[in-house]
Design a protein around this motif. Structure first.
Motif: not given
Length: 114
Positions: A100-111
Protein backbone atom coordinates in the motif's frame (compact mmCIF):
# COMPACT_ATOMS: atom_id res chain seq x y z
CA UNK A 1 24.11 22.95 5.92
CA UNK A 2 27.85 22.35 5.88
CA UNK A 3 29.20 18.97 6.90
CA UNK A 4 32.87 18.83 7.79
CA UNK A 5 33.58 22.12 6.01
CA UNK A 6 31.95 20.93 2.78
CA UNK A 7 29.50 23.55 1.54
CA UNK A 8 29.57 22.99 -2.20
CA UNK A 9 30.32 20.28 -4.75
CA UNK A 10 33.66 22.02 -5.33
CA UNK A 11 34.50 21.68 -1.62
CA UNK A 12 33.67 17.98 -1.81
CA UNK A 13 35.78 17.61 -4.95
CA UNK A 14 38.75 19.18 -3.19
CA UNK A 15 38.33 17.18 0.05
CA UNK A 16 40.77 14.47 1.05
CA UNK A 17 39.14 11.16 0.10
CA UNK A 18 40.87 9.30 2.97
CA UNK A 19 39.43 11.73 5.50
CA UNK A 20 36.00 11.51 3.87
CA UNK A 21 36.14 7.71 4.10
CA UNK A 22 37.28 7.83 7.73
CA UNK A 23 34.71 10.36 8.94
CA UNK A 24 31.78 9.64 6.61
CA UNK A 25 31.70 6.73 4.17
CA UNK A 26 33.44 5.10 1.25
CA UNK A 27 30.54 6.25 -0.95
CA UNK A 28 31.23 9.92 -0.19
CA UNK A 29 34.96 9.38 -0.80
CA UNK A 30 34.17 7.81 -4.17
CA UNK A 31 31.85 10.70 -5.01
CA UNK A 32 34.73 13.12 -4.39
CA UNK A 33 36.96 11.05 -6.67
CA UNK A 34 34.27 10.94 -9.37
CA UNK A 35 33.99 14.74 -9.17
CA UNK A 36 37.72 14.85 -9.97
CA UNK A 37 37.15 12.66 -13.01
CA UNK A 38 38.46 9.44 -11.45
CA UNK A 39 36.01 6.63 -12.31
CA UNK A 40 35.23 4.42 -9.31
CA UNK A 41 32.55 2.18 -10.79
CA UNK A 42 32.66 0.36 -14.08
CA UNK A 43 29.66 0.28 -16.35
CA UNK A 44 28.28 -3.06 -17.51
CA UNK A 45 29.04 -4.03 -21.06
CA UNK A 46 26.02 -3.49 -23.28
CA UNK A 47 26.22 -6.96 -24.75
CA UNK A 48 26.42 -8.71 -21.36
CA UNK A 49 23.06 -10.15 -20.23
CA UNK A 50 21.67 -8.75 -17.01
CA UNK A 51 21.48 -11.08 -14.06
CA UNK A 52 18.37 -9.41 -12.67
CA UNK A 53 15.48 -7.78 -14.45
CA UNK A 54 13.02 -5.59 -12.59
CA UNK A 55 9.80 -4.09 -13.83
CA UNK A 56 8.32 -1.74 -11.25
CA UNK A 57 5.35 0.56 -11.41
CA UNK A 58 2.94 2.36 -9.14
CA UNK A 59 -0.77 2.79 -9.64
CA UNK A 60 -1.78 6.30 -10.68
CA UNK A 61 -4.57 6.29 -8.14
CA UNK A 62 -5.55 4.09 -5.21
CA UNK A 63 -7.42 0.93 -6.13
CA UNK A 64 -8.97 -1.96 -4.32
CA UNK A 65 -10.33 -3.60 -7.44
CA UNK A 66 -8.81 -7.06 -7.87
CA UNK A 67 -9.14 -6.98 -11.66
CA UNK A 68 -7.07 -3.79 -11.88
CA UNK A 69 -4.32 -5.26 -9.70
CA UNK A 70 -4.42 -8.51 -11.69
CA UNK A 71 -4.14 -6.70 -15.03
CA UNK A 72 -1.28 -4.53 -13.78
CA UNK A 73 0.64 -7.59 -12.57
CA UNK A 74 0.05 -9.30 -15.89
CA UNK A 75 1.36 -6.29 -17.83
CA UNK A 76 4.49 -6.03 -15.67
CA UNK A 77 5.20 -9.75 -15.99
CA UNK A 78 4.74 -9.46 -19.75
CA UNK A 79 7.22 -6.55 -19.90
CA UNK A 80 9.78 -8.54 -17.88
CA UNK A 81 9.34 -11.52 -20.21
CA UNK A 82 10.00 -9.22 -23.19
CA UNK A 83 13.24 -8.06 -21.56
CA UNK A 84 14.25 -11.69 -20.97
CA UNK A 85 13.57 -12.61 -24.61
CA UNK A 86 15.54 -9.61 -25.88
CA UNK A 87 18.67 -10.88 -24.16
CA UNK A 88 17.87 -14.55 -24.83
CA UNK A 89 17.71 -15.42 -21.13
CA UNK A 90 15.61 -17.63 -18.90
CA UNK A 91 14.11 -16.84 -15.51
CA UNK A 92 15.06 -18.84 -12.44
CA UNK A 93 12.54 -17.09 -10.21
CA UNK A 94 9.81 -14.47 -10.27
CA UNK A 95 9.19 -12.20 -7.30
CA UNK A 96 6.13 -10.02 -6.87
CA UNK A 97 5.84 -7.31 -4.24
CA UNK A 98 2.60 -5.48 -3.60
CA UNK A 99 2.36 -2.76 -0.96
CA UNK A 100 0.00 0.00 0.00
CA UNK A 101 1.00 3.65 -0.15
CA UNK A 102 3.18 4.02 2.95
CA UNK A 103 2.80 7.80 2.81
CA UNK A 104 -0.94 7.52 3.47
CA UNK A 105 -0.86 6.90 7.21
CA UNK A 106 -4.59 7.62 7.37
CA UNK A 107 -5.34 4.38 5.49
CA UNK A 108 -4.90 0.74 6.40
CA UNK A 109 -1.45 -0.44 5.40
CA UNK A 110 -0.35 -3.73 3.88
CA UNK A 111 3.22 -4.88 3.50
CA UNK A 112 4.37 -8.41 4.04
CA UNK A 113 7.40 -8.85 6.24
CA UNK A 114 9.60 -11.85 5.62
Amino acid sequence: MAIGGVNTAWDLRESNEKQLRKHFSVVLARTALELRGVPCLTMNALDKPRERIMTSRSFGQPTGVFAEVHNALRRHAQRSAEKLRQQRSLARAVMVFLNTNRHRRDQLQYFRRS
